[in-house]
Write a protein that holds these residues in place. Structure first.
Motif, mmCIF file in Angstrom:
data_model
loop_
_atom_site.group_PDB
_atom_site.id
_atom_site.type_symbol
_atom_site.label_atom_id
_atom_site.label_comp_id
_atom_site.label_asym_id
_atom_site.label_seq_id
_atom_site.Cartn_x
_atom_site.Cartn_y
_atom_site.Cartn_z
ATOM 1 N N CYS A 12 0.829 -1.206 0.000
ATOM 2 C CA CYS A 12 0.000 0.000 0.000
ATOM 3 C C CYS A 12 0.869 1.265 0.000
ATOM 4 C CB CYS A 12 -0.909 -0.006 1.226
ATOM 5 S SG CYS A 12 -1.946 1.447 1.311
ATOM 6 N N CYS A 52 -5.205 -0.249 5.699
ATOM 7 C CA CYS A 52 -5.517 1.067 6.262
ATOM 8 C C CYS A 52 -6.901 1.544 5.876
ATOM 9 C CB CYS A 52 -4.469 2.095 5.845
ATOM 10 S SG CYS A 52 -4.451 2.437 4.080
ATOM 11 N N CYS A 55 -7.474 -0.835 0.238
ATOM 12 C CA CYS A 55 -6.415 -1.388 1.066
ATOM 13 C C CYS A 55 -7.040 -2.032 2.293
ATOM 14 C CB CYS A 55 -5.433 -0.310 1.494
ATOM 15 S SG CYS A 55 -4.255 -0.934 2.706
ATOM 16 N N HIS A 69 0.183 3.468 3.478
ATOM 17 C CA HIS A 69 0.656 3.161 4.826
ATOM 18 C C HIS A 69 1.847 2.204 4.692
ATOM 19 C CE1 HIS A 69 -1.572 -0.697 4.642
ATOM 20 N NE2 HIS A 69 -0.898 -1.067 5.707
HETATM 21 ZN ZN LIG Z 1 -3.053 0.947 3.177
#
Ligand SMILES: [Zn+2]
Length: 586
Positions: free
Chosen positions: A39, A63, A60, A42
């Motif tokens: 991702c 997050c 995602c 994050h």
């Molecule tokens: Zn993420």
């Protein structure tokens, strides 16, 4: 900006493939029908970022970020909606109609200020390369700045006269009040004309995150004071809301997973030129909440670089707590006496600077070392008073506990007494934590069955009509879910056969909660095997949950009625409670 017509947005979405666009930013790997990656929003080691070509969305699982291709570009590039649409329109070859700018004073004023700052930057850049710029140009060369860097950071020179820039603008028919509102001129006293704010100074444009110039910093070339002057706050510039260099470094911050925070313009420029590209300056004494929020979009790890003389100051120590409070993993690096990042990198090069950054201490150790060094171990009370607020702001209970243990060891006192002291600090912390999580959208709790049902409803019109038959709109508890169901109803009843989730998201343009709901709903569908069974289960669940909610409410009202001996009300409530129980069996 005026509204961009939905047809235009749909046309852009039709022509673009989210997989292709996202691959331009991060590397995707095909897994089954979808694509996966680590991702970009994050820090993670195993990929939980999924792009679905069928649905034209990304999500995602780590997050909770998610949306369509426009949302991705907005988030990755920190653009607003019209900007992202503009970029994607160009990419897809769709002509954007000339939409009217808002007539509101605010936006036309801002547009005017951005424009005049651009003009000013160019004027200063040209004068640096002109006849009058020889001395400042030599000065900048001597300080180790290449011409490439001068261009990239758009460094310039404000000539020495009182009205050089103002006259230049006058000749171009730029209204005097625009210059004043931009802070580029200062009103003269007693009816005398306005004069240039920046005179005989090196100019550093201050960019916002997106690379638009919002203000200027001006530096003298000798030892005269003040060494720096800055633009005042304007309609487009608030001091605490800009991190100098972020427009240049954000990509690298995201890639390296951490940011180096320094103090001044030159502390960014020289290291950047030497290849330390994840660097920003707070350009003030302490970091503000606004600056941290900005940084947190890219990373939650930062190394703060202090000069040796700044390092021990209580104020700068306390200023760091705000980072911890915001969930940043913060470390501190200290430069040798008399050096700042600019001078240090010039003398010792990139690698030595990197070594110092890599050797940075965690905030806990750094602060404790400084305090012990300064006051000796005797002032236990003072040290505890400084350390506990910092420790109390650490989000993780495990780390907190570890810090308390280590603090007790270093000071040779009982951990229990520290915990007792900590109890006094704590309420402040938990209050702040609670109020913060309220605004955090990611932690928003939807009723799981509603979200699942939403995913099923998006799947197709027959599923949607079944839901419409079985459940009334008011049986959905979440406002966003209701809104989307209503929107789906409009689309399906209007003859739409299939819903393109990417397009559905674009219809929810500004409603973050609703968008999150859609993305979560679609993510749920990824793990749904038997669609019909899921549909039955969800309908059953929502009915049951509503009954339970109603029962809860009726029971508490019944209690109140009992307490106030209201017999009529009691009888009525009991009848309704019985009815619900019967429904349950049926
Ligand atoms: Zn993420």
């Amino acid at each position: 900006m005026g509204r961009i017509p939905q047809e235009v947005i749909d046309r852009i979405l039709d022509r673009l493939d989210i997989v292709e666009v996202v691959s331009g930013y991060i590397q995707l790997k095909k897994t089954g029908r979808n694509f996966k990656a680590n991702c970009p929003f994050h820090n993670e080691k195993t990929p939980s970022f999924v792009v679905s070509p069928d649905k034209q969305i990304y999500h995602c699982f780590g997050c909770g970020a998610g949306g369509n291709v426009i949302n991705f570009v907005m988030k990755y590039e920190s653009m607003d909606f019209p900007e992202a649409v503009e970029v994607l329109a160009a990419r897809s070859g769709v002509d954007l109609p000339k939409y009217k700018k808002n007539t509101g004073e605010g936006s036309s004023l801002s547009a005017g200020l951005y424009e005049i700052n651009k003009i000013a930057a160019l004027f200063y850049q040209n004068s640096l390369r002109g006849e009058k710029g020889k001395k400042p140009f030599e000065y900048l060369k001597k300080r180790g700045i290449d011409t490439g860097t001068l261009d990239e950071f758009r460094i310039g020179y404000a000539p020495a006269g009182w009205e050089t820039f103002r006259k230049y603008c006058e000749a171009k028919n730029i209204p005097a009040d625009v210059l004043r509102k931009a802070g580029l001129t200062v009103p003269g006293e007693k009816g005398r004309g306005d004069y240039d704010r920046f005179r005989n100074r090196i100019t550093f444009p201050i960019f916002n995150e997106r690379g638009h110039i919002v203000a200027f910093g001006g530096r003298v070339m000798d030892d005269s004071l003040p060494k720096y002057i800055n633009s005042p706050e304007t309609a487009i510039y608030t001091k605490g809301n800009v991190l100098y260099g972020l427009n240049f470094s954000r990509k690298s911050i995201r890639e390296t997973g951490s940011a180096v925070i320094v103090e001044g313009y030159m502390d960014v420029i020289i290291p950047f030129q030497r290849g330390i590209t994840n660097i920003v300056a707070a350009s003030g004494t302490a970091l503000t909440q606004g600056q941290i929020s900005m940084l947190r979009k890219y990373t939650n790890t930062a190394v703060m670089v202090f000069d040796a003389d700044k390092a021990g100051e209580s104020a700068s120590l306390r200023g760091l707590d705000i980072l911890v409070e915001n969930g940043m993993d913060i470390r501190i690096a200290t430069l040798p006496e008399g050096e700042d990042p600019d001078s240090f990198v010039r003398k010792n090069g990139k690698e030595s600077f990197e070594n110092i950054v890599n050797a940075a201490k965690g905030l806990f150790d750094y602060k404790l070392d400084i305090l012990i060094e300064r006051s000796g171990i005797r002032d236990i009370g003072g040290i505890v008073d400084e350390m506990l607020p910092t420790i109390s702001k650490v989000g993780s209970a495990v780390i907190q506990s570890d810090y308390l243990k280590r603090l007790a060891e270093r000071l040779g006192i009982h951990e229990a007494s520290l915990r007792y002291e900590m109890g006094k600090v704590r309420p402040d912390y938990s209050y702040r934590y609670a109020s913060e999580s309220n605004v955090d959208r990611k932690s928003r709790n939807y009723r799981s069955s509603e979200i699942h049902l939403l995913g099923l409803a998006i799947l197709g019109r027959d599923k949607f009509f079944r839901i419409q038959d079985e459940l009334r709109l008011d049986m959905f508890r979440d406002r966003s879910v209701r809104k989307i169901i209503r929107l789906l109803g409009d689309l399906f009843n209007g003859g739409e056969k299939d819903i393109n989730p990417g397009k559905l998201l674009s219809r929810l343009e500004k409603d973050e909660d609703a968008k999150t709901a859609v993305v979560q709903a679609l993510a749920k569908m990824e793990i749904t095997q038997d669609v019909d069974k899921a549909l039955d289960d969800c309908i059953f669940c929502i009915r049951r949950e509503n009954r339970e909610d109603e029962l809860k409410e009726l029971t508490s009202r019944l209690k109140e009625a009992q307490q106030s001996n209201n017999n009529t009300e009691m009888r009525e409530l009991l009848t309704r409670i019985n009815m619900i129980h019967k429904e349950k069996v049926a």
